[in-house]
Scaffold this motif. Sequence first.
Motif, mmCIF file in Angstrom:
data_model
loop_
_atom_site.group_PDB
_atom_site.id
_atom_site.type_symbol
_atom_site.label_atom_id
_atom_site.label_comp_id
_atom_site.label_asym_id
_atom_site.label_seq_id
_atom_site.Cartn_x
_atom_site.Cartn_y
_atom_site.Cartn_z
ATOM 1 N N GLN A 171 0.783 -1.227 0.000
ATOM 2 C CA GLN A 171 0.000 0.000 0.000
ATOM 3 C C GLN A 171 0.824 1.292 0.000
ATOM 4 O O GLN A 171 0.412 2.268 -0.632
ATOM 5 C CB GLN A 171 -1.007 -0.013 1.144
ATOM 6 N N PRO A 172 1.980 1.362 0.641
ATOM 7 C CA PRO A 172 2.749 2.617 0.530
ATOM 8 C C PRO A 172 3.088 2.979 -0.918
ATOM 9 O O PRO A 172 2.956 4.142 -1.315
ATOM 10 C CB PRO A 172 4.004 2.333 1.360
ATOM 11 N N GLU A 173 3.512 2.011 -1.722
ATOM 12 C CA GLU A 173 3.834 2.312 -3.116
ATOM 13 C C GLU A 173 2.565 2.586 -3.917
ATOM 14 O O GLU A 173 2.542 3.466 -4.787
ATOM 15 C CB GLU A 173 4.601 1.145 -3.746
ATOM 16 N N LEU A 174 1.491 1.865 -3.630
ATOM 17 C CA LEU A 174 0.215 2.139 -4.296
ATOM 18 C C LEU A 174 -0.289 3.534 -3.949
ATOM 19 O O LEU A 174 -0.831 4.236 -4.811
ATOM 20 C CB LEU A 174 -0.824 1.082 -3.896
ATOM 21 N N ALA A 175 -0.101 3.945 -2.698
ATOM 22 C CA ALA A 175 -0.528 5.283 -2.281
ATOM 23 C C ALA A 175 0.247 6.355 -3.033
ATOM 24 O O ALA A 175 -0.317 7.381 -3.446
ATOM 25 C CB ALA A 175 -0.340 5.447 -0.775
#
Length: 312
Positions: free
Chosen positions: A226-230
């Motif tokens: 999720q950090p990279e998707l965010a």
Amino acid sequence: MTQSLPAQLDLGWPPPPFLAPPPPLVSPDGVRRFDGATYATTPGYRPRLLDVHVPAADGPVPVVVWIHGGGWLEGDRRYPPPTIPVDLLHGSVLQAGLALVCVDYRHSLEAPFPAQLHDVKAALRYLRRFADSFGIDKDRIGVWGESAGGHLAALAGLVSPDGPEGPALEGGVGICDEDSTVQAVVDWYGVSELSSLLSHALPPPPSGMEYPNPFTALLGGTADQQPELARAASPVTYAGTATPPPFLLIHGTSDSLVPYSQSEVLAEALERVGGEVTLQPVDGADHIFLGVPDVTPIVAESVAFLARHLRV
């Protein structure tokens, strides 16, 4: 005797990726309405629809594309938030000599990001393909969104078809051989930087109601992804990748769902690259401008900004 289907209903198999606009309905004041045009289809999903309202005019008119909110989880092209009367929104745009286009897009539990941006981009390409049919000017298109729609409007303004993000954010739904750029953006209390919101405490839902976290639902993926998707879903990521169009950001200073700082971050990023940006705080307003006794001046300011930059 066999009765043939109208052209736009004679789909064949497999269904086409979009349909031509339906015939317009003309009101007594000369406004032409094209309701429920299918701008994109994807097997397994509902067709994506848009409505086009075009004021009486002698020639092609500039266009405002309205993108609804709802936490990417809900919402409907036909209805603005309850604080914004539909007649005020629609009437203000049409009276300014602008066409109004209202779009639906896939919700996050149907398909995670970037499906929502793919749909908005497909809608923009569809409008350009059928600009003559609608009576609109394909070279003067602005986007205006609220909440989740503000986030998508900002992305539509910042993600370039020729940018380093390439086809990944343009998508391949609907019409793919038209331009998806826009000439102006109005973003009402949209998300600009998702990473900091993954741990943001949300207002509790009504008693007895379960509601997914809108930020993690948009992103999908596992917790470690999720950090990279965010980062990929954040408008600030793209603020310096191309020359941005003019932006108007309007945000309540007491927004409990999307903090006011979200618009501050985007304004600062756009200013750093020399973009034209106006950040307008609404003192004491919560999300969807709750607490504002009269939203008419906010709507009027937004329409005036779009009219000015689309050169009505």
